[in-house]
Write an enzyme that holds these catalytic residues in place. Sequence first.
Site, PDB file in Angstrom:
ATOM      1  CB  CYS A 197      -0.927   0.029   1.206  1.00 46.25           C
ATOM      2  SG  CYS A 197      -2.159  -1.271   1.171  1.00 46.25           S
ATOM      3  CB  CYS A 337      30.621 -11.674 -17.399  1.00 45.53           C
ATOM      4  SG  CYS A 337      30.577 -12.450 -15.788  1.00 45.53           S
TER       5      CYS A 337
END
Lengths: 374, 79
Positions: A197, A337
């Site tokens: 919320c 990588c």
Amino acid sequence: MSYKDITFSREELARYNRHIIIPHFGIEAQQKLKAASVLVVGSGGLGSPLLLYLAAAGVGTIGIVDFDVVDESNLQRQVLFGIEDIGKPKVLAAKARIGNLNPHVNVVTHNVQLTSKNALEIIEKYDVVADGTDNFPTRYLVNDACVLAGKPNVYASIFQFEGQVSVFNFTGNDGEKGPQYRDLFPVPPPPGLVPNCAEGGVLGVLPGIIGTLQANEVLKVITGVGETLSGRFFVFDALSFDTRTLKITKRPNTPAITELIDYEQFCGVKAAERKIKEISVEEFIEWLQAPEQIQVIDVREPEEYREVNIGALLIPLASVSAQKEKILRDKKVVFHCKMGGRSAKAIRELEDQFGFDNLYNLRGGITAYLERLS
Amino acid sequence: MTVRLLIFGIAHEIAGKRSTTFEVPDNATVSELRSLLSLTYPQLGPLSFAIAVNQQYVEDSVILTENDEVAIIPPVSGG
């Protein structure tokens, strides 16, 4: 003490008169309410109507767990509190308000955060748990603790204009245990994908609607009057007024809950990272030689690529999301990588954001691969 | 064949609509529907939403039929 031994003062009988005169409810249901203890977890938007109506209805003991203080931004929906409560611990403000509403209720405050360490100890003392918390880790914690402690979990949850209500882990008259939260949502969504919320906002009246439905379910669980939402899941959209009451069942493959875990980690809120698929250099070489085509992607920087590369498609880490269209979905895709760290990040990002499920990290990166070749 | 989607919660924001029709192959399973949805709306992929067909929560192996109402219900956490 059996609920049948519960007695009422003259004031209480006057107060609960409109309950007592309802056929099929009567004095017996009122006795059950007074004999019952309910733990309300979270005294916010849902907790507000829940606490007010449970107290007004005459639930004998109400426990409240919350470690927050009242903030001005709460008052848009948390009707339990007033301006004089701003800055006060919520559990104390709630206790004062309930005392003013119904002095016959015994209010127990737990001004703590519910955690894996204290949850069972707190929950064990109550007959029913009502979950009005505002985050996934606590939702799973409350569910699992209720399953372990054998307590019904009256569940409600809201988001923007939408609410959900159910009764989990409830043993019906037939002696059968109903479904629990994990039968419906076995795993939490990735962190950050479903806002709470505070992040996503909520229409102020929505927790009022959903929290009173939740209170109604608590009353039914306690009194045995009517049929609870056990085995059913209610969804409400305040904007369109679309409502659905879905039948839900226990899932045979829901893993058994044997202990409370680290729920922050489980929900990925903590740094601990979900596992991704990895392959070794040996497997990678086999894949390259196999007839099945694969795609290889290098997520290093262009300078590193120029220095040495293995002919992979260059998509630097920072641009993997922007260039996601170049990544195949129908073939195995190996990411690498230098050492394997950045390619793992790239895979997580693509899995979390775009639902890829065919990505593999080359363990040890190009460094390990070149070492193996030489 | 066509099924009718009813989309709740964050899934509705991802899809940009609350209800729509959706094409699936004849005799598609709920699992196949999930894959197709993830292709159309990639961000749905990692969401772990529940699926209810004609108001009944179903397992992924269930086979869909023409014009089924398929509700997509992601978890919400607010309180």
